[in-house]
Design an enzyme around this catalytic site. Sequence first.
Site, PDB file in Angstrom:
ATOM      1  N   SER A   1      -9.852  -8.665  33.743  1.00  0.00           N
ATOM      2  CA  SER A   1      -8.516  -8.299  34.207  1.00  0.00           C
ATOM      3  C   SER A   1      -7.624  -8.013  33.018  1.00  0.00           C
ATOM      4  O   SER A   1      -7.854  -8.506  31.921  1.00  0.00           O
ATOM      5  CB  SER A   1      -7.910  -9.435  35.038  1.00  0.00           C
ATOM      6  OG  SER A   1      -7.401 -10.460  34.193  1.00  0.00           O
ATOM      7  N   ASP A   2      -6.592  -7.191  33.239  1.00  0.00           N
ATOM      8  CA  ASP A   2      -5.526  -7.158  32.260  1.00  0.00           C
ATOM      9  C   ASP A   2      -4.681  -8.407  32.483  1.00  0.00           C
ATOM     10  O   ASP A   2      -4.820  -9.115  33.477  1.00  0.00           O
ATOM     11  CB  ASP A   2      -4.709  -5.874  32.383  1.00  0.00           C
ATOM     12  CG  ASP A   2      -4.115  -5.448  31.050  1.00  0.00           C
ATOM     13  OD1 ASP A   2      -3.898  -6.319  30.188  1.00  0.00           O
ATOM     14  OD2 ASP A   2      -3.856  -4.247  30.860  1.00  0.00           O
ATOM     15  N   TRP A   3      -3.783  -8.681  31.541  1.00  0.00           N
ATOM     16  CA  TRP A   3      -3.137  -9.992  31.488  1.00  0.00           C
ATOM     17  C   TRP A   3      -2.437 -10.343  32.808  1.00  0.00           C
ATOM     18  O   TRP A   3      -1.519  -9.659  33.247  1.00  0.00           O
ATOM     19  CB  TRP A   3      -2.144 -10.052  30.331  1.00  0.00           C
ATOM     20  CG  TRP A   3      -1.551 -11.416  30.170  1.00  0.00           C
ATOM     21  CD1 TRP A   3      -0.349 -11.836  30.600  1.00  0.00           C
ATOM     22  CD2 TRP A   3      -2.185 -12.549  29.569  1.00  0.00           C
ATOM     23  NE1 TRP A   3      -0.162 -13.169  30.297  1.00  0.00           N
ATOM     24  CE2 TRP A   3      -1.277 -13.628  29.663  1.00  0.00           C
ATOM     25  CE3 TRP A   3      -3.421 -12.751  28.954  1.00  0.00           C
ATOM     26  CZ2 TRP A   3      -1.573 -14.889  29.160  1.00  0.00           C
ATOM     27  CZ3 TRP A   3      -3.709 -14.010  28.457  1.00  0.00           C
ATOM     28  CH2 TRP A   3      -2.804 -15.064  28.562  1.00  0.00           C
TER      29      TRP A   3
END
Length: 784
Positions: A311-313
Amino acid sequence: MKIDRRTTLAGIGGLGFAAAGGFGNVLHARTNDDYRDKSLSPARRAKALVALMTLDEVGAQLNCPRAADVMADAKTFEADFSYFQHGIGGVYSASLEAGAEDNARAVMALQREVVSRSRFGIPAFIFEECLAGLLADGATQYPQAMAMACAFNPELVEQIFAATAKEARSRGAQACFSPNIDICTDPRWGRAEETWGEDPYLVSVSARAIVTGLQGTRAEYLPPDRIATSVKHFAGYGQGIGGRNFAPSHIGPAEMQNVVLPPFRAAIKESGSVGLMASHGEIDGVPAHADTALLSDLLRDDWGFDGYVVSDWDDIRRIHSLHGVAKDEAEAAIMGLKAGVDLELANNGVYLMLPQLVRDGQLEESYVRRAAERVLAAKFKCGLFDLPWAEPAKAASLARSKEHRALARKAAEESVILLKNDDALLPLEKATTKKVLVVGPNAASVHLGGYSPKPFIGVSMLDGIKAYGQRAGFETEYAPGCRITAGDEGQNEIETDAADETVRADPALNRKLIAEAVAAAGDVDTIVMCLGGNEATAREAYFAGDSRGDRDSLDLIGEQNELAEALLALGKKTVAVLIHGRPLSPQVLAEKCPAILDAFYPGEEGGHAIASILFGDVNPSGKLPVTIARNVGQLPAFYYQKPTGKFRNYVFSDSTPLYPFGHGLSYTSFEFGAPQPQASSVARGDTLKVNVPVRNTGERAGQEVVQLYIRDEIASLTRPVKQLRGFEKVALQPGEERMVEFSLEMEDFGFRDGEGQLLVEPGRFVIMSGTDSENLKDSHVTLT
């Protein structure tokens, strides 16, 4: 709730795991393989290991917090996050603010803590950022991605990222959240600088070079001095509406297949990227992190991707908190995992609740095990179980080594673009130059762009010209001229904190500085202005506070144009150098300044490179990887428009760009002949060879980027007016002529429909070649 644009995900299939029926502490599907056996494939070793692990153990492999929170106090972290009792999937940014050797030792200490908590001694993935060199104290910093793209030199790009991988691996990193291979069609976006430009072909070539540089040639196991890539952001992130970060993207199926996906297809199917990062954004109402059609059906079923998706942050949580398509965080966690996100990048992420969701009967355990198997296969592939965690002495010897800094210098020299050179003002004559005024807000400071270690270290343009002047025998004076943003009034305008609002510099102060610069120019014969932007005006726009990085204008900020006009009015020999992140539209300079160099962010050796180009030791050879619009009203301005997008002009203006894609001048001149196909017709399935004659007609040696474009005149779907299909950078001596050969394959003639099927249709094609996307000669060929 499950979101799916295309088909229903029909089970997991082929993984050999039975659902746990709500009981998480049972063992699963043992195999006869030994996960410690190095002769087995990473996938078989992962399957064997996962079969021995409990639900809590596999669940721990799906979490990736910031390294600093684990390294600061492991026992406190374990108390706050009980899953750490069983190890951890990975940590993000273990570089801290330590030098190379201390960094490596800290990583080794961290790994000892992690494996001590794992029943099977499983190390953590150490993820770093490697956008333009390793983001770590003392690591070599190369030109920013957009700048490197200007070199049009994939062999050089591969060398840079191989060097980056060596520095990262020696410090203990085995993977990175790079490269950013989004297509940038809107320069208002603050992350434009992180991309490799607007063209799918150029970005695809770059993606292959970067992945090969970081990972090595595609193989079952990575070499010991390479790291895994996590290509990002999948997909369509670079097309956010309004040029705003996180904004939805309006992309049709055919555009997705022909513009957005080609770089990812190249990185994954051709170069074998081990990892992939999902996009912050959404397409047609579906957040990327919950998009089963994208992350499972396309990525895994169609393309055969077998790596991890990270995932992105904190974006799994945002399926609920931002996008509003999950009723709570638990449902967001389920949706992300089922869609195909294997590893959550977040502090206190929502994947922490996955084991309990299985025990409560809300989630099949097979999904958790599927994700853990992918993460562990990547760990085996990257040698976490088999190679040293870090090599402190080696890390110290590689950090900003002589060889790596030379590579940074070469990259900067090949990346700088000569936008304009009226009356051959450049190169400056060393013999007649007596005193140079270096002036401007970016002259005395080093700018490296986002995802670079701070404080920035390197050679400013002022220092580069000073050092050159000491050797050549001229004096160098300096005046700031004006500032771009408020805050740091010293020599380095560095990126402000994510929670801070970007504030323009005081106009009154700037006008005082302009007057001082004009006075300082009184007794000089040459003025070099250093203008552009900084890391506070073009950056990733975060959610914290009022942080901004996107703009609604492409003009030079503040009083920079006033400074330029005041100095140009003096009638002295005056040159402008642009240092910035996003592509800018310097209309005032284009109209009034006789010579302009565009350096974007040229890396730590940029100051020396710029000086060498200004005085002719290096002939500029950079080319624009983007179209430079005259103003924001022209956007989108990318060159590969459809026929109906280019033929109408605006009232009181035209549709021509300020500078076209592929533009870049030289201190010499080149002459192109028309492209010469080997035959007037080619059968589908064959390869067409095309020769392009190019000759250096000037008096200096130089490099030219020979560019090849095609146009499909009649097709079942509308096609662009031209598309880049090849380029080669060639070095020619004065008077030297070369025949540059290109090979066009069927995929070069074809395009994809909305389902991703390659269509190669018979008909007539225009073959074009030249020095940029506007100045082309053409021939024709028929595909039968």
